[in-house]
Design an enzyme around this catalytic site. Structure first.
Site, mmCIF file in Angstrom:
data_model
loop_
_atom_site.group_PDB
_atom_site.id
_atom_site.type_symbol
_atom_site.label_atom_id
_atom_site.label_comp_id
_atom_site.label_asym_id
_atom_site.label_seq_id
_atom_site.Cartn_x
_atom_site.Cartn_y
_atom_site.Cartn_z
ATOM 1 C CG ASN A 106 24.625 31.784 30.889
ATOM 2 O OD1 ASN A 106 25.848 32.112 30.743
ATOM 3 N ND2 ASN A 106 23.718 30.886 30.192
ATOM 4 C CG HIS A 108 21.376 30.933 25.951
ATOM 5 N ND1 HIS A 108 22.727 30.205 25.812
ATOM 6 C CD2 HIS A 108 20.413 30.904 24.946
ATOM 7 C CE1 HIS A 108 22.163 29.403 24.500
ATOM 8 N NE2 HIS A 108 21.010 29.896 24.212
ATOM 9 C CB SER A 135 17.382 34.928 27.942
ATOM 10 O OG SER A 135 16.459 34.662 26.585
ATOM 11 C CG ASP A 144 22.160 27.334 27.476
ATOM 12 O OD1 ASP A 144 22.867 28.067 28.267
ATOM 13 O OD2 ASP A 144 22.439 26.992 26.492
HETATM 14 C C1 GAR Z 1 27.694 36.099 24.042
HETATM 15 O O1 GAR Z 1 27.039 36.426 22.855
HETATM 16 C C2 GAR Z 1 26.848 35.154 24.865
HETATM 17 O O2 GAR Z 1 25.549 35.475 24.917
HETATM 18 C C3 GAR Z 1 27.370 33.883 24.539
HETATM 19 O O3 GAR Z 1 28.421 33.942 24.006
HETATM 20 C C4 GAR Z 1 28.905 35.226 23.811
HETATM 21 C C5 GAR Z 1 30.249 35.848 24.526
HETATM 22 O O4 GAR Z 1 30.593 37.110 24.168
HETATM 23 N N1 GAR Z 1 27.254 32.635 25.388
HETATM 24 C C6 GAR Z 1 26.877 31.545 24.919
HETATM 25 O O5 GAR Z 1 26.515 31.239 24.154
HETATM 26 C C7 GAR Z 1 26.499 30.731 26.367
HETATM 27 N N2 GAR Z 1 26.075 29.707 25.760
HETATM 28 P P1 GAR Z 1 31.620 38.012 24.811
HETATM 29 O O6 GAR Z 1 32.738 36.752 25.214
HETATM 30 O O7 GAR Z 1 32.154 39.128 23.794
HETATM 31 O O8 GAR Z 1 30.968 38.334 26.079
#
Ligand code: GAR
Length: 209
Positions: A106, A108, A135, A144
């Site tokens: 994942n 995060h 991360s 997470d």
């Molecule tokens: C990313 O910034 C990721 O780190 C975050 O969502 C975004 C997705 O962007 N993830 C979380 O918050 C998970 N808890 P994307 O759809 O453009 O890749």
């Protein structure tokens, strides 16, 4: 090449970064499926245009275990060896996590173990932190949590808002995720390739079944 399925819920820029990195001949993984709980996720259209199989099913009204079993079925049908969560905004059932133990990563948007859950950038700014960041970790049942494979620190500038910081963290995410996934899937056969932290963890991780 290792076969990777990516789970998304939204824009899918991290999925795109994984996809474009996979076009390099030397990349040790390929995407076999992009799946989503949101049929309107923008990333699905992009993956489609790039010739990657997609699958989406709304989770609304479905029991969590039943929905995750459906996803699991599709991942297996696609022949996935690994799962990469990329902005997948669903808590996973314990069964699903157990089935992919040691083979699911994942991304995060914080320097874990700080700021699990949502609003990570606002938390970092409110706490007066000098750095935010991102991360990559192995997914375990707790949210997470799980061993961190790699991180990038992103300096918080004066006047940063959650939005401006998020934008810069995403640049870092797009570099970090493909590199870490590549290192992870080659950890047994290609120790020279591994990023430092991935190398360290590769020594201690249990074998996936
Ligand atoms: C990313 O910034 C990721 O780190 C975050 O969502 C975004 C997705 O962007 N993830 C979380 O918050 C998970 N808890 P994307 O759809 O453009 O890749």
């Amino acid at each position: 090449k290792a076969k990777v399925a990516v789970l998304i819920s939204g824009t899918g820029t991290n999925m795109a970064a994984l996809l474009y990195a996979a076009k390099a001949e030397a990349c040790p993984y390929e995407l076999v499926l992009v799946a989503s709980n949101n049929p309107d996720a923008a990333g699905l259209a992009l993956a489609n245009a790039e010739g990657i199989a997609t699958w989406a099913h709304p989770h609304k009204g479905m029991d969590r275990n039943a929905f995750d079993a459906l996803v699991d079925e599709r991942l297996r049908a696609a022949g996935a060896d690994y799962v990469a969560l990329a902005g997948y905004m669903r808590i996973l059932s314990d069964d699903f996590v157990a089935r992919w133990a040691g083979r699911m990563l994942n991304i995060h948007p914080s320097l874990l173990p700080k700021y699990k859950g949502l609003h990570t950038h606002q938390h970092a700014i409110d706490a007066g932190d000098a750095y935010g960041g991102c991360s990559i970790h192995i997914v375990t049942p707790a949210l997470d949590d799980g061993p961190v494979l790699a991180q990038t620190e992103v300096a918080i500038a004066p006047g940063d808002t959650a939005e401006s910081l998020a934008r810069r963290v995403q640049f870092a995410e797009h570099q970090l995720y493909p590199a870490t996934l590549a290192a992870f899937v080659t950890r047994e056969r290609n120790p020279d390739y591994l990023l430092g932290r991935v190398r360290e963890l590769a020594m201690t991780l249990p074998e996936a079944d």
